[in-house]
Design a protein around this motif. Structure first.
Motif, PDB file in Angstrom:
ATOM      1  N   ASN A  94      -3.820   5.194   0.632  1.00 48.03           N
ATOM      2  CA  ASN A  94      -5.095   4.192   0.861  1.00 48.03           C
ATOM      3  C   ASN A  94      -4.869   3.320   1.963  1.00 48.03           C
ATOM      4  N   ARG A  95      -5.916   2.381   1.939  1.00 47.39           N
ATOM      5  CA  ARG A  95      -5.651   1.206   3.269  1.00 47.39           C
ATOM      6  C   ARG A  95      -4.503   0.547   3.046  1.00 47.39           C
ATOM      7  N   LYS A  96      -4.146  -0.062   2.108  1.00 47.33           N
ATOM      8  CA  LYS A  96      -2.934  -0.657   2.032  1.00 47.33           C
ATOM      9  C   LYS A  96      -1.760   0.064   2.680  1.00 47.33           C
ATOM     10  N   VAL A  98      -1.632   2.812   4.476  1.00 47.82           N
ATOM     11  CA  VAL A  98      -2.062   3.299   5.803  1.00 47.82           C
ATOM     12  C   VAL A  98      -2.711   2.345   6.621  1.00 47.82           C
ATOM     13  N   SER A  99      -2.104   1.405   7.021  1.00 47.59           N
ATOM     14  CA  SER A  99      -2.507   0.276   7.661  1.00 47.59           C
ATOM     15  C   SER A  99      -1.478  -0.329   8.664  1.00 47.59           C
ATOM     16  N   GLY A 100      -1.563  -1.138   9.756  1.00 47.56           N
ATOM     17  CA  GLY A 100      -0.646  -1.473  10.469  1.00 47.56           C
ATOM     18  C   GLY A 100       0.301  -0.378  11.237  1.00 47.56           C
ATOM     19  N   ASP A 101       1.565  -0.761  11.623  1.00 42.37           N
ATOM     20  CA  ASP A 101       2.450   0.038  12.204  1.00 42.37           C
ATOM     21  C   ASP A 101       2.909   0.957  11.197  1.00 42.37           C
ATOM     22  N   GLY A 103       1.056   2.521   8.918  1.00 38.15           N
ATOM     23  CA  GLY A 103      -0.131   3.488   8.803  1.00 38.15           C
ATOM     24  C   GLY A 103      -0.018   4.092  10.036  1.00 38.15           C
ATOM     25  N   ALA A 104       0.080   3.559  11.137  1.00 35.54           N
ATOM     26  CA  ALA A 104      -0.025   4.486  12.197  1.00 35.54           C
ATOM     27  C   ALA A 104       0.894   5.477  12.480  1.00 35.54           C
ATOM     28  N   GLU A 143      -6.862  10.148   1.937  1.00 33.56           N
ATOM     29  CA  GLU A 143      -6.718   8.917   1.190  1.00 33.56           C
ATOM     30  C   GLU A 143      -6.639   8.872  -0.530  1.00 33.56           C
TER      31      GLU A 143
END
Length: 169
Positions: A94-96, A98-101, A103-104, A143
């Motif tokens: 999820n967003r938590k 798959v975020s920042g470095d 997540g990239a 997700e």
């Protein structure tokens, strides 16, 4: 194998202290785990495999293939750049996460897997290992998929080795 664990843990410690780059992390730690610990063969492994789509070309760090399984592995530097992962073994993409470095890197590995028709992807800096489905045939959105997380290499090589090995072979 048990004599290799302290050496790998020491290598990880030194790489982190020296703020190692990705190439050094791959050579000194991730390669050793893939080939010596997990037992992947060099003939089953492609490095820097070309991934092209719509005129864009990039290169995957590792593609591991046998007649029974295949994985895309996206390597990141060990150095001081930790991946942000959950302490839970199974966690939603999820967003938590798959975020920042982190997540990239997950999206990059997922996209390589999709473009190469490889079902599973891995993101690792040699210490943290995130394993997840890159392609799904059951219409579950990315997700809502789950990742298997090994937040630290020491338990992965010792107490949790059976699970670590099974997920990555």
């Amino acid at each position: 194998m048990s004599s290799l664990v302290p050496e790998l843990l020491e290598r990880h410690r030194r790489l982190t202290l020296s703020d190692a780059n990705e190439a050094e992390t791959r050579l000194k730690l991730i390669d050793r785990i893939i080939f010596e610990v997990l037992g992947w063969g060099h003939d089953d492994t492609s490095v820097e495999e070309r991934v092209s789509e719509d005129g864009n070309t990039s290169y995957s760090d590792y593609v591991l293939r046998t007649g029974f399984s295949s994985l895309v592995v996206e390597a990141k530097r060990s150095g001081r750049a930790d991946l942000i992962v959950s302490d839970k073994r199974k966690t939603l993409l999820n967003r938590k996460l798959v975020s920042g470095d982190t997540g990239a890197a997950i999206v990059q590995a997922r996209d390589y897997g999709r473009k190469l028709s490889i079902p599973f992807a891995v993101v690792t800096n040699g210490d943290q290992w995130i394993i997840f489905p890159a392609t799904r045939t059951d219409e579950v959105p990315f997700e809502k998929s789950s990742a298997i997380v090994f937040p630290n290499i020491q338990p992965a090589l010792e107490r949790d080795f059976s699970d670590f090995y099974d997920f990555l072979l």
